[in-house]
Design an enzyme around this catalytic site. Structure first.
Site, PDB file in Angstrom:
ATOM      1  N   GLU A  85       1.565  21.779 -17.976  1.00  0.00           N
ATOM      2  CA  GLU A  85       0.232  21.759 -18.580  1.00  0.00           C
ATOM      3  C   GLU A  85      -0.828  22.228 -17.595  1.00  0.00           C
ATOM      4  OE1 GLU A  85       1.150  18.078 -21.674  1.00  0.00           O
ATOM      5  OE2 GLU A  85      -0.034  17.721 -19.866  1.00  0.00           O
ATOM      6  N   SER A 124       3.147   7.622 -18.288  1.00  0.00           N
ATOM      7  CA  SER A 124       1.923   7.163 -18.939  1.00  0.00           C
ATOM      8  C   SER A 124       1.522   5.819 -18.360  1.00  0.00           C
ATOM      9  CB  SER A 124       2.145   7.042 -20.450  1.00  0.00           C
ATOM     10  OG  SER A 124       1.111   6.309 -21.053  1.00  0.00           O
ATOM     11  N   ASN A 145     -22.512  45.091   6.394  1.00  0.00           N
ATOM     12  CA  ASN A 145     -22.089  45.610   5.090  1.00  0.00           C
ATOM     13  C   ASN A 145     -20.689  46.212   5.151  1.00  0.00           C
ATOM     14  OD1 ASN A 145     -24.598  44.818   4.251  1.00  0.00           O
ATOM     15  ND2 ASN A 145     -25.398  46.873   3.884  1.00  0.00           N
ATOM     16  N   THR A 150       9.682  33.945 -34.426  1.00  0.00           N
ATOM     17  CA  THR A 150       8.444  34.663 -34.685  1.00  0.00           C
ATOM     18  C   THR A 150       7.564  33.696 -35.465  1.00  0.00           C
ATOM     19  OG1 THR A 150       9.185  35.609 -36.793  1.00  0.00           O
ATOM     20  CG2 THR A 150       9.607  36.910 -34.792  1.00  0.00           C
ATOM     21  N   HIS A 151       6.271  33.700 -35.173  1.00  0.00           N
ATOM     22  CA  HIS A 151       5.334  32.760 -35.815  1.00  0.00           C
ATOM     23  C   HIS A 151       5.749  31.302 -35.560  1.00  0.00           C
ATOM     24  CE1 HIS A 151       3.695  36.248 -37.991  1.00  0.00           C
ATOM     25  NE2 HIS A 151       4.963  36.579 -38.220  1.00  0.00           N
TER      26      HIS A 151
END
Length: 465
Positions: A296, A283, A116, A161-162
């Site tokens: 990603e 791809s 332990n 922003t946003h």
């Protein structure tokens, strides 16, 4: 009485038969905790030296144990740790090999300790080193960001922003925001490391020991600041592991935000960056594609790291004091979190170092969306004495009229501007370039190029402290 075939001699005479195959597999942790072999051997050498110095075992036995452990370490360094599920964990694996090397004295090593306190000590040692390695990775990423921020102290881009264009900023200023985030991450790991640095060794199973051991000696030998003050807490605490996972999850969130921006900026609608081949893939069907897979994957790893903290929290939250076997899964969780974070840091550092920033594209979009509207409001306040709330309303009307005419705010016809408010003069509109906007933001922490260079210098100096 001899042990029955298949029994584990560590359990002694209490158990007559060996565990079933499934029990053996679920019980054994050696496939995971083999990673602790260096820490286990270091702690065992410190413990043996202390036992010898305290007269609990003979000096000769302590020396033979130390020599044997050094041999085990050399073998593992050269060939790896052998996996034998019947030995359950790294502690018994080391002790078993030690017995083969030195014989009977190996049985004295476990005096005045338990698995332990042994595992708690090993795990703290490993996590302490892991925190140092993560700190180095974060520092390397900060250095890469600082180099690019210095390079682009004057490069203008849209601030958002946003995800809507808000005001012009410099690319250097934007990158410095991440330097600050990763600096706080380093602080969290350093704080956690400071709290971690107490030794459980000598707490034994949970109640301490009747042997006259010197816990301060083993703590010092292993680089701990002090022994843990309570033997129950020493064997049951996993706060240090929780803090590692919590700190790692916050760092992963910051990495994910930066990775998300790389993904967005690399897309054709933005076109802010070009990805080098080393950090892209193609791809299988679309030959024109250059996919930001590395970014990603860093973004995706954040989920693993957030899950690690959640998993460990669930493991620990319902455990009565002191030790329960559930804690065996703490190491797999923390090891996985470390691996994911270390890899993500290395990948992100490489991307930051080699990204090509398309500053022409950034500059062309910086003026879009009437991004200097706030500068017009500030001009009205500063030069014409208009109260800011009134200036805000006036500029809103100017933006609306510019939208109706399909022109930039700086190109609003003088007659239309004067019709809105007499203070909106040609001089006011002429001050609305993005260059003038960023240059004017000289407040501490602002985006002005001079402030960016000062911030870069200060951050570099801090990194060297």
């Amino acid at each position: 009485m001899a042990d029955s075939p298949g029994s584990n001699s560590m359990w002694g005479g209490r158990f007559g038969g060996g565990p079933a195959a499934i029990m053996q597999e679920i019980n054994a942790s050696i496939p995971v905790d083999q990673r602790l072999w260096e820490e286990d051997i270091a702690a065992s050498r410190a413990h043996a030296a202390m036992l010898g110095a305290a007269g609990i075992i003979s000096i000769d036995d302590a020396a033979r144990i130390d020599t044997g452990l050094a041999q085990v370490a050399a073998e593992y360094a050269a060939n790896g740790v052998p996996i034998d599920l019947s030995l359950e964990d790294i502690h018994m694996t080391v002790e078993s090999r030690l017995k083969e090397i030195v014989g009977e004295p190996a049985g004295r090593l476990h005096t005045a300790r338990s698995r332990n306190d042994q595992v708690a000590t090993d795990f703290r040692l490993w996590t302490r080193t892991a925190m140092t390695r993560i700190d180095a990775g974060l520092k390397a990423l900060q250095s890469a960001l600082l180099a690019r921020a210095d390079e682009h102290a004057d490069s203008i881009m849209p601030g958002f922003t946003h995800l809507q264009v808000a005001q012009p900023v410099t690319l250097g200023h934007h990158l410095l925001a991440y330097v600050e985030m990763f600096g706080r991450d380093r602080g969290r790991f350093r704080d956690a490391q400071r709290r971690l640095n107490e030794s459980p060794l000598g707490a034994a199973a949970l109640a301490g020991t009747g042997f006259a051991i010197d816990r301060h000696a083993t703590a010092a030998a292993l680089g701990f600041d002090r022994p843990m003050a309570n033997s129950i807490d020493a064997v049951s605490d996993r706060d240090f592991a929780l803090e590692f996972c919590a700190s790692a999850s916050i760092a992963a969130i910051h990495l994910s935000r930066l990775a998300e921006e790389v993904v967005i900026w690399a897309s054709q609608p933005f076109g802010f960056v070009s990805l080098p081949d080393a950090w892209s893939t193609g791809s299988s069907i679309m030959p024109q594609k250059r996919n930001p897979d590395a970014a990603e994957l860093v973004r995706g790893r954040a989920g693993l790291l957030l899950g690690a903290f959640q998993r460990l929290s669930v493991i620990v939250k319902g455990l009565p004091l002191t030790y329960s076997k559930d804690l065996q899964d703490d190491k797999e969780t923390v090891f996985g979190a470390f691996d994911a974070l270390a890899l993500s840091l290395a990948a992100m550092t490489g991307m930051v170092e080699t990204l090509t920033f398309r500053t022409d594209r950034m500059r062309s979009l910086a003026a879009s969306g009437y991004s200097t509207a706030t500068d017009l409001a500030d001009w009205l306040v500063r030069e014409a004495g208009v109260p800011f709330r009134d200036a805000h309303h006036i500029v809103g009307a100017c933006v609306k009229r510019s939208e109706e005419l399909g022109v930039e705010l700086s190109a609003l016809p003088p007659a239309d501007a004067a019709a809105i408010h007499a203070a909106v003069t040609p001089a006011a509109l002429a001050a609305l370039t993005v260059e003038a906007s960023v240059a004017s933001r000289t407040s501490y922490g602002g985006t002005a190029p001079e402030r960016v260079r000062q911030a870069v210098a200060a951050a570099r100096a801090a990194l060297e402290e």
